[in-house]
Design a protein around this motif. Structure first.
Motif, PDB file in Angstrom:
ATOM      1  N   UNK A 173       0.840  -1.092  -0.062  1.00 43.67           N
ATOM      2  CA  UNK A 173       0.173   0.200   0.150  1.00 43.67           C
ATOM      3  C   UNK A 173       1.075   1.058   0.284  1.00 43.67           C
ATOM      4  N   UNK A 174       0.533   2.116  -1.050  1.00 47.71           N
ATOM      5  CA  UNK A 174       1.420   3.244  -0.879  1.00 47.71           C
ATOM      6  C   UNK A 174       1.157   4.302   0.151  1.00 47.71           C
ATOM      7  N   UNK A 175       1.939   5.415   0.307  1.00 51.00           N
ATOM      8  CA  UNK A 175       1.908   6.270   1.659  1.00 51.00           C
ATOM      9  C   UNK A 175       0.429   6.943   1.405  1.00 51.00           C
ATOM     10  N   UNK A 176      -0.249   7.207   0.376  1.00 52.68           N
ATOM     11  CA  UNK A 176      -1.390   7.859  -0.008  1.00 52.68           C
ATOM     12  C   UNK A 176      -2.456   6.954   0.126  1.00 52.68           C
ATOM     13  N   UNK A 177      -2.370   5.640   0.826  1.00 49.87           N
ATOM     14  CA  UNK A 177      -3.290   4.705   1.317  1.00 49.87           C
ATOM     15  C   UNK A 177      -3.882   3.847   0.076  1.00 49.87           C
ATOM     16  N   UNK A 178      -3.330   3.805  -1.047  1.00 52.53           N
ATOM     17  CA  UNK A 178      -3.864   3.170  -2.418  1.00 52.53           C
ATOM     18  C   UNK A 178      -3.035   1.986  -2.353  1.00 52.53           C
ATOM     19  N   UNK A 179      -3.512   0.777  -2.737  1.00 50.17           N
ATOM     20  CA  UNK A 179      -2.787  -0.351  -3.203  1.00 50.17           C
ATOM     21  C   UNK A 179      -1.906   0.015  -4.288  1.00 50.17           C
ATOM     22  N   UNK A 180      -0.848  -0.669  -4.126  1.00 52.85           N
ATOM     23  CA  UNK A 180       0.485  -0.224  -4.973  1.00 52.85           C
ATOM     24  C   UNK A 180       0.026  -0.613  -6.653  1.00 52.85           C
ATOM     25  N   UNK A 181      -0.772  -1.261  -7.030  1.00 53.10           N
ATOM     26  CA  UNK A 181      -1.057  -1.542  -8.671  1.00 53.10           C
ATOM     27  C   UNK A 181      -1.841  -0.375  -8.921  1.00 53.10           C
ATOM     28  N   UNK A 182      -2.586   0.399  -8.161  1.00 57.06           N
ATOM     29  CA  UNK A 182      -3.417   1.591  -8.509  1.00 57.06           C
ATOM     30  C   UNK A 182      -4.658   1.198  -9.313  1.00 57.06           C
ATOM     31  N   UNK A 183      -5.225  -0.181  -8.732  1.00 61.38           N
ATOM     32  CA  UNK A 183      -6.354  -0.818  -9.183  1.00 61.38           C
ATOM     33  C   UNK A 183      -7.223  -0.724  -7.779  1.00 61.38           C
ATOM     34  N   UNK A 184      -8.675  -0.307  -8.119  1.00 57.07           N
ATOM     35  CA  UNK A 184      -9.656  -0.238  -7.264  1.00 57.07           C
ATOM     36  C   UNK A 184     -10.035  -1.749  -6.724  1.00 57.07           C
ATOM     37  N   UNK A 185     -10.184  -2.610  -7.802  1.00 58.14           N
ATOM     38  CA  UNK A 185     -10.412  -3.962  -7.538  1.00 58.14           C
ATOM     39  C   UNK A 185      -9.325  -4.656  -6.718  1.00 58.14           C
ATOM     40  N   UNK A 186      -8.129  -4.571  -6.793  1.00 59.62           N
ATOM     41  CA  UNK A 186      -7.273  -5.087  -5.898  1.00 59.62           C
ATOM     42  C   UNK A 186      -6.832  -4.333  -4.842  1.00 59.62           C
ATOM     43  N   UNK A 187      -7.322  -3.196  -4.712  1.00 58.28           N
ATOM     44  CA  UNK A 187      -7.125  -2.659  -3.383  1.00 58.28           C
ATOM     45  C   UNK A 187      -8.115  -3.174  -2.449  1.00 58.28           C
ATOM     46  N   UNK A 188      -9.430  -3.432  -2.793  1.00 58.37           N
ATOM     47  CA  UNK A 188     -10.494  -4.006  -2.214  1.00 58.37           C
ATOM     48  C   UNK A 188     -10.172  -5.413  -1.954  1.00 58.37           C
ATOM     49  N   UNK A 189      -9.544  -5.939  -2.824  1.00 60.63           N
ATOM     50  CA  UNK A 189      -9.046  -7.565  -2.880  1.00 60.63           C
ATOM     51  C   UNK A 189      -8.152  -7.701  -1.661  1.00 60.63           C
ATOM     52  N   UNK A 190      -7.282  -6.692  -1.565  1.00 59.71           N
ATOM     53  CA  UNK A 190      -6.027  -7.049  -0.594  1.00 59.71           C
ATOM     54  C   UNK A 190      -6.763  -6.273   0.871  1.00 59.71           C
ATOM     55  N   UNK A 191      -7.489  -5.360   0.751  1.00 62.94           N
ATOM     56  CA  UNK A 191      -8.211  -5.056   2.193  1.00 62.94           C
ATOM     57  C   UNK A 191      -8.919  -5.978   2.831  1.00 62.94           C
ATOM     58  N   UNK A 192      -9.670  -6.758   1.896  1.00 60.43           N
ATOM     59  CA  UNK A 192     -10.413  -8.020   2.418  1.00 60.43           C
ATOM     60  C   UNK A 192      -9.492  -8.908   3.194  1.00 60.43           C
ATOM     61  N   UNK A 193      -8.612  -9.221   2.481  1.00 59.45           N
ATOM     62  CA  UNK A 193      -7.634 -10.163   3.223  1.00 59.45           C
ATOM     63  C   UNK A 193      -7.228  -9.591   4.392  1.00 59.45           C
ATOM     64  N   UNK A 194      -6.544  -8.314   4.462  1.00 62.40           N
ATOM     65  CA  UNK A 194      -6.136  -7.718   5.807  1.00 62.40           C
ATOM     66  C   UNK A 194      -7.063  -8.002   6.715  1.00 62.40           C
TER      67      UNK A 194
END
Length: 723
Positions: free
Chosen positions: A248-269
């Motif tokens: 996750x980048x310092x601006x709080x978004x998943x590093x691939x810049x994808x909304x889908x994978x951001x939610x994907x990773x957050x769900x795992x967290x």
């Protein structure tokens, strides 16, 4: 909060439980809850090769070898069968959790027995699966599925169902415990091995796989009560904290810049955090080295959503899909329960609308993870949000009080294997949704994933000579907010060799100016693309049907094969802004107006005022539709200019079109500002710059005189009408 308590303390839990019970009872009566003996394949192959839409899946179907497209196609084949099996195995895991949740609510033993039966049958079957022989070479191979990733996700649902039963005091006999222990041991061995490959052998710890391998192992350790191993999974290399700091980048978004994978990773967290909480370990409020946090990951989604709560499909990811909506609902229910931010509610409501047609809590996600009685229909909560600038990820959402229009622009890193060639893409949003969204991406088994959806021409940006942009990062040259407007200057100098792209976005309280300048080292063809969800109509001219058979635009590949030229624009004076021989008919710059009216609601019409320069072609084109159904074609807009330099200037306004004029000048000069060049409100124009003119935008009370300066960006003089 226990489900039994939710039935007493909320207005929705009883209805949700009853709906889920009826669904499960119907499946039981039809003998549909059958666990296939075959392992699953890769779900991305569950897509129609003709229409490029996801095939239909009916969880009530006991078995299937022929698969239906929503448009009526019938498809057979091992790849489709394997993908169907993924859906079937995932649905069975979900039904285990559903049965456990119903038992937790009404204490009816038959539902506990059903959940146990699914869990134990899978535990017994898992050792029978070999490491998948049909997995693609790039995959981390699973047993129950092609991918270890799919296996990790599936296992967390199975194990959360077990834990819910355990929490409700449901026991397992010695034989069942032995079967479950063997399953847990084999699952642990697999996940540990996959982590070794990913984190240490491949040195790819930031991969979204890692978060899910951690989540699966967290469930195993929670069931066994192994706090020390779970703590090691939190603190170690590639563990929860480490992944949060690099994934996750310092601006709080998943590093691939994808909304889908951001939610994907957050769900795992969140699953890992749920397991850690069982040992009194709080991950919900942990911050990583650069202040990354789960709460921050939730809040950035609020900033990215449109006013209806719908999230943009940045880079790879679907625009809308029911299984994805379920994932959004799950994380938002958990976020509301733990952080209490009322701004999460509209996003949750939109997820439920996509799932069930209306924004109400009647799903499994609500019953298991939801608390309280949040108002899910108050989308107005999102209307007053501020501008959002994600400097590290390269996205900006421009908002201005009083203006229902906003914009979302992409200027950052490519996004790796999940990125698109889309730098300086802009989506235009309004209070009713999004006019020009990122179209999303189809399942990866579709040829259109790379042939259209990842290419530059499918985005609202510029392409050169029929080629897609290079994989690169742009930058935000300037961002300012003043009393009059929000201004963003984005630049890309690596998209094409010898090319500099500059996009200037100026959002006032009434309109949005989009000025795209292209500078080239040699003469080339420059195409400006716009993909609205509603058809562009000519407000002060006419569309002339393309009757000469030129369906193509002179290029092949890079998405151009998917574009069909349908119409030329013709001005009221009869100037046809077509291709080739018609390019020079427009002798002086002219203001043209297009109108977009969604859902036949003229009060929500968007007007687009265009500065049409000599040499411009203004064309209407037909392209594939959004990733929801690409076979439902869209009518897009193409502006083409040829040369070493081009300016594409649009002014957007809801309601009546803005009054604008272009004042050309043969001379070039300079632009001075009072004190700071970075503050647009103090600009004073003393001459013309290299754009050879100025744009004047007028409202009832004010004029904005806009001049483009290559050193300072867009320089604006604001003049009150009474002066």
């Amino acid at each position: 909060m226990r489900i039994e308590q939710k039935l007493q303390s909320t207005l929705w839990a009883n209805e949700a439980l009853q709906k889920l019970k009826e669904e499960l009872d119907a499946l039981l009566s039809s003998d549909s809850l059958h666990i296939p003996k075959e392992p699953g394949g890769w779900w991305h192959q569950y897509v129609c090769p003709e229409h490029h839409v996801e095939l239909l899946f009916d969880p009530a179907e006991r078995d299937a070898h022929s698969f239906q497209c929503p448009h009526g196609c019938r498809i057979e084949g091992e790849a489709y069968r394997g993908a169907w099996l993924v859906f079937k195995h995932q649905s069975m895991a979900r039904y285990a959790l559903q049965a456990a949740a119903i038992y937790a609510g009404i204490n009816e033993p038959s539902y506990a027995e059903l959940a146990k039966q699914i869990i134990i049958n899978y535990a017994a079957q898992f050792p029978q699966y070999p490491v998948h022989p049909d997995a693609q070479p790039w995959m981390l191979k699973g047993r129950a599925f092609h991918q270890a990733l799919t296996e990790a996700i599936w296992s967390t649902t199975i194990l959360r169902a077990y834990l819910l039963l355990h929490d409700e005091g449901v026991g397992f006999n010695e034989t069942e415990k032995a079967t479950l222990d063997a399953f847990l041991s084999m699952l642990e061995e697999s996940m540990v091995q996959y982590r070794q490959i990913l984190i240490h052998d491949r040195q790819n710890a930031e991969n979204n796989y890692t978060a899910w391998l951690n989540a699966s192992l967290s469930c195993v350790y929670a069931i066994r009560g192994q706090q020390e191993l779970l703590q090691g999974l939190i603190d170690g290399e590639g563990g929860w904290k480490h992944h949060l700091s690099i994934g996750v980048k310092p601006d709080q978004f998943e590093f691939e810049g994808s909304t889908y994978y951001h939610i994907f990773v957050l769900r795992a967290y969140l699953i890992s955090a749920e397991m850690a909480e069982r040992f009194g370990v709080d991950l919900y409020h942990i911050q990583a080295e650069q202040d990354q946090s789960m709460r921050g990951m939730f809040d950035v989604l609020v900033g990215l959503a449109d006013d209806q709560g719908m999230l943009p499909a940045l880079h790879d990811g679907p625009l809308a899909r029911v299984p994805f909506a379920r994932e959004i609902a799950e994380i938002m229910e958990i976020g509301l329960a733990h952080y209490g931010n009322e701004l999460y509610a509209p996003l949750l409501g939109e997820a439920y609308r996509q799932m069930d047609g209306e924004a109400r809590r009647i799903s499994l996600e609500a019953l298991v993870y939801g608390e309280g009685d949040a108002n899910l229909t108050n989308a107005g909560l999102l209307a007053g949000r501020n501008t959002l600038l994600l400097k590290d990820s390269g996205f900006i959402v421009g908002r201005k009080a009083g203006n229902p229009l906003s914009y979302l622009a992409d200027f950052g890193p490519h996004g790796g294997s999940h990125g698109h060639y889309d730098k300086l893409h802009v989506s235009i949003q309004y209070e009713g949704g999004t006019f020009t969204p990122d179209l999303g991406v189809v399942p990866y088994g579709s040829s259109l994933r790379k042939q259209w959806f990842a290419e530059t021409v499918s985005h609202n940006t510029v392409s050169i000579d029929g080629q897609s942009q290079a994989e690169h990062s742009g930058l935000c040259k300037l961002f300012t907010e003043s009393e009059q407007a929000v201004y963003t200057w984005l630049q890309s100098d690596e998209a094409y060799e010898g090319c500099i792209l500059n996009r200037h976005l100026l959002l006032s309280g009434e309109w949005l100016l989009d000025w795209f300048e292209v500078q080239l080292s040699e003469e080339r063809t420059i195409d400006w693309w716009m993909h609205p969800l509603v058809k562009p109509h000519a407000a002060d001219g006419a569309w002339v049907r393309n009757s000469d058979g030129l369906g193509a635009l002179g290029y092949a590949g890079h998405g151009y094969d998917q574009v069909k030229l349908t119409d030329y624009y013709e001005t009221e004076e009869g100037d046809s802004l077509g291709l080739a021989e018609q390019l020079d008919l427009l002798l002086t710059p002219k203001m043209l107006t297009l109108q977009y009216t969604p859902d036949s609601d003229t009060t929500k019409s968007l007007h687009q005022s265009i500065v049409a320069f000599p040499g411009m072609s203004l064309l209407r084109v037909e392209t594939p539709g959004t990733s929801i159904d690409p076979s439902q074609a869209l009518s897009g807009l193409l502006q083409r200019q040829m040369g070493k330099q081009a300016n594409f200037i649009q002014i957007y306004k809801l309601g009546p079109a803005v009054h604008a004029s272009w004042e050309a000048s043969e001379a070039t000069g300079t632009v001075e500002t009072n004190n700071e060049a970075s503050t647009i409100e103090h600009a004073h124009v003393i001459g013309m710059n290299s754009s050879h003119g100025q744009l004047v935008i007028s409202t009832r009370s004010q004029e904005a005189v806009c001049v483009l300066d290559r050193e300072q960006g867009l320089v604006v003089t604001w003049r009150d009408k009474h002066e």
